[in-house]
Motif scaffolding. Structure first.
Motif, PDB file in Angstrom:
ATOM      1  N   ASP A 100      40.508  51.557  45.321  1.00 26.54           N
ATOM      2  CA  ASP A 100      41.588  51.321  46.478  1.00 26.54           C
ATOM      3  C   ASP A 100      42.210  49.839  46.439  1.00 26.54           C
ATOM      4  N   SER A 101      42.809  49.366  47.496  1.00 27.04           N
ATOM      5  CA  SER A 101      43.430  48.232  47.593  1.00 27.04           C
ATOM      6  C   SER A 101      42.663  47.041  47.923  1.00 27.04           C
ATOM      7  N   HIS A 102      41.312  47.209  48.164  1.00 29.08           N
ATOM      8  CA  HIS A 102      40.736  46.333  49.032  1.00 29.08           C
ATOM      9  C   HIS A 102      39.883  45.346  48.122  1.00 29.08           C
ATOM     10  N   ASP A 103      39.462  44.281  48.466  1.00 30.71           N
ATOM     11  CA  ASP A 103      38.551  43.555  47.882  1.00 30.71           C
ATOM     12  C   ASP A 103      37.242  43.171  48.796  1.00 30.71           C
ATOM     13  N   MET A 104      36.512  44.164  48.835  1.00 34.29           N
ATOM     14  CA  MET A 104      35.492  44.027  49.867  1.00 34.29           C
ATOM     15  C   MET A 104      34.402  43.099  49.633  1.00 34.29           C
ATOM     16  N   PRO A 105      33.678  42.702  48.281  1.00 40.05           N
ATOM     17  CA  PRO A 105      33.151  41.461  47.926  1.00 40.05           C
ATOM     18  C   PRO A 105      33.782  40.393  48.500  1.00 40.05           C
ATOM     19  N   LEU A 106      34.845  39.893  48.284  1.00 37.96           N
ATOM     20  CA  LEU A 106      35.519  38.623  48.748  1.00 37.96           C
ATOM     21  C   LEU A 106      35.762  38.493  50.246  1.00 37.96           C
ATOM     22  N   GLU A 107      35.932  39.699  50.637  1.00 36.84           N
ATOM     23  CA  GLU A 107      36.252  39.804  52.176  1.00 36.84           C
ATOM     24  C   GLU A 107      34.783  39.585  52.902  1.00 36.84           C
ATOM     25  N   PHE A 108      33.409  39.903  52.252  1.00 37.31           N
ATOM     26  CA  PHE A 108      32.263  39.725  52.718  1.00 37.31           C
ATOM     27  C   PHE A 108      32.149  38.239  52.756  1.00 37.31           C
ATOM     28  N   MET A 109      32.447  37.560  51.354  1.00 31.79           N
ATOM     29  CA  MET A 109      32.209  36.363  51.533  1.00 31.79           C
ATOM     30  C   MET A 109      32.749  35.459  52.343  1.00 31.79           C
ATOM     31  N   ARG A 110      34.013  35.773  52.864  1.00 29.85           N
ATOM     32  CA  ARG A 110      34.832  35.179  54.000  1.00 29.85           C
ATOM     33  C   ARG A 110      33.887  35.457  55.418  1.00 29.85           C
ATOM     34  N   VAL A 111      33.370  36.540  55.558  1.00 29.53           N
ATOM     35  CA  VAL A 111      32.590  36.861  56.569  1.00 29.53           C
ATOM     36  C   VAL A 111      31.266  36.035  56.530  1.00 29.53           C
ATOM     37  N   ARG A 112      30.616  35.939  55.471  1.00 30.14           N
ATOM     38  CA  ARG A 112      29.457  35.178  55.128  1.00 30.14           C
ATOM     39  C   ARG A 112      29.764  33.541  55.485  1.00 30.14           C
ATOM     40  N   ARG A 113      30.891  32.839  55.154  1.00 32.74           N
ATOM     41  CA  ARG A 113      31.302  31.641  55.405  1.00 32.74           C
ATOM     42  C   ARG A 113      31.615  31.465  57.021  1.00 32.74           C
ATOM     43  N   LEU A 114      32.266  32.550  57.823  1.00 31.94           N
ATOM     44  CA  LEU A 114      32.443  32.150  59.064  1.00 31.94           C
ATOM     45  C   LEU A 114      31.082  32.283  59.788  1.00 31.94           C
ATOM     46  N   HIS A 115      29.875  33.035  59.271  1.00 31.37           N
ATOM     47  CA  HIS A 115      28.544  32.989  59.895  1.00 31.37           C
ATOM     48  C   HIS A 115      28.109  31.525  59.683  1.00 31.37           C
TER      49      HIS A 115
END
Length: 456
Positions: free
Chosen positions: A425-440
């Motif tokens: 698909d067109s997503h980059d879920m691991p990179l998104e998760f790392m952004r979520v992790r950084r917000l945490h």
């Protein structure tokens, strides 16, 4: 307040609004706040600032400065005072301009340091992603393609330090979490200014018959708002002006299994869920909860009810939707979703309301994250997280984990329930998760991997 203070405030606004800054760093905020207080104070006292510039043995200017305040003389303004010999209004104007330039230089340094820190953190996240792919690719069913990071630009070019593995990723969620109210409020303001949730649905107020809308699923096939489609639109946003204290954004990762987070999720004032997850089955309730306030309904999952004009299909659809309440959001109108809206309105009344996502809102939200480290199209999870940030005082996240193993090496399902896996698909879920992790880590949102059973 003097012109000098006005100039300095303008400089601060320009510098801290730089598009590359994802969020306002606390140290930078403190420095600029203290500087602002100092400037306001001396302006109110009728003082002027000069910079003492050091020189070397040859009389050349060197970068060694200190600030000196001189009070009791104000050569310009509404009530000018007598100036000391040698001091003129022109001299004071030049001094003011030099002071403003120097403050601008200092703020530039502060901003550059913030940007440099972001680059360092992104590089560290990139190392983690690379080494996760390296460690997971040794198994047959856990390729880089599954992770969505093989051959993409989402990871740093630094490819060493193989000791960084999933334990490093998970470690961010261990220990006590502390909210950073300043960063939370800043990000909330940023998202609200571009992507407020009140503009997230197609309504009779924000679209008209005949209007051409972009198609988020296929840019080559724009959507024309027909009179028949317009008839199905809601009049206005159903949660207009409503705010929530605690919100839960729930992803569908297999990391939810065994998490015991169901009670914690259901304790939220509003629960945002992705892609019609199963909520009615008791085997999932302890981990995923049953409450729903906002649920996305992708067309790929609604296609099984395409023959909504048949009574049996319509009855099955209504039965399957019984587990949801609040708002059901479809990606775009088509020839069968209008029957779904009519059926839900007739059978559920105000308990469940089906709406259409506004493509402009999704695209604005997508652009926001494109400008903040996620180059590809965002997932429903990040989209819902963004919406929750504009409506909630606390945002708690569950079920986000894009990797096939946890920190203990145990397999993690793509979903916490049985479902087909789509990896191309067109997503980059691991990179998104790392952004979520950084917000945490920054104290903006709280991510839960495991919850206490005492909440039950």
């Amino acid at each position: 307040m003097s012109d000098l203070v006005d100039d300095c405030i303008a400089i601060v606004i320009c510098r801290v609004s730089a598009p590359r800054m994802m969020r306002f760093r606390a140290p930078s905020a403190l420095v600029i706040a203290l500087l602002g207080v100092y400037l306001v104070t001396i302006a109110m006292m009728g003082c002027n600032i000069t910079w003492l510039v050091g020189t070397d043995s040859h009389g050349n200017r060197v970068d060694r400065r200190s600030m000196k305040t001189r009070c009791g003389c104000n050569c310009v303004g509404e009530r000018p005072r007598k100036c000391p010999p040698g001091d003129s209004a022109r001299d004071m104007s030049v001094a003011k301009r030099q002071t403003t330039d120097e403050i601008s230089r200092l703020i530039d340094i502060i901003v550059r340091e913030g940007i440099r820190r972001d680059h360092i953190l992104e590089e560290a996240d990139g190392k983690l992603l690379i080494n996760i792919a390296r460690n997971c690719s040794s198994t047959k069913d856990s390729s880089g393609e599954y992770l969505g990071i093989a051959g993409t630009e989402s990871v740093s070019s630094v490819k060493n330090d193989s000791s960084l593995v999933l334990t490093d990723v998970m470690s961010a969620f261990q220990g006590k979490w502390k909210k950073n109210e300043t960063l939370f409020q800043e990000m909330k303001r940023d998202l609200t200014s571009c992507c407020d949730a009140e503009s997230s649905f197609l309504t009779k107020r924000n679209v008209r018959v005949g209007e051409i809308l972009p198609n988020v699923l296929n840019k080559k096939l724009p959507l024309k708002m027909t009179r028949d489609m317009y008839r199905n639109l809601i009049k206005d946003w159903p949660l207009k002006h409503k705010r929530f204290n605690k919100c839960a954004v729930v992803g569908n990762s297999g990391i939810l299994r065994g998490s015991h987070c169901g009670a914690s999720i259901d304790s939220a004032d509003a629960v945002f869920r992705c892609n019609l997850p199963p909520l009615g089955k008791k085997i999932y309730q302890e981990d995923a909860g049953v409450k729903s306030s906002f649920t996305t309904a992708p067309l790929s999952m609604l296609k099984s009810y395409a023959k909504m004009n048949e009574e049996s299909v319509r009855e099955q659809f209504l039965k399957d939707m019984e587990q949801y309440s609040g708002i059901l959001s479809a990606k775009k109108p088509n020839n069968y979703t209008k029957y779904m809206i009519d059926s839900i309105a007739a059978a559920r009344g105000g308990e469940l309301q089906m709406v259409y996502e506004h493509p402009h809102h999704f695209l604005r939200t997508n652009t926001y994250w494109n400008n903040h480290g996620i180059p590809k199209k965002i997932t429903s999870g990040i989209y819902l997280l963004s919406m929750a940030m504009t409506r909630c005082d606390e945002v708690h996240v569950y079920g986000f984990w894009p990797f096939p193993y946890d920190d203990k090496g145990d397999a993690v399902g793509y979903h916490y329930y049985e479902a087909p896996v789509f990896t191309k698909d067109s997503h980059d879920m691991p990179l998104e998760f790392m952004r979520v992790r950084r917000l945490h880590q920054d104290g903006v949102i709280q991510v839960h991997m495991r919850c206490s059973r005492d909440l039950r």
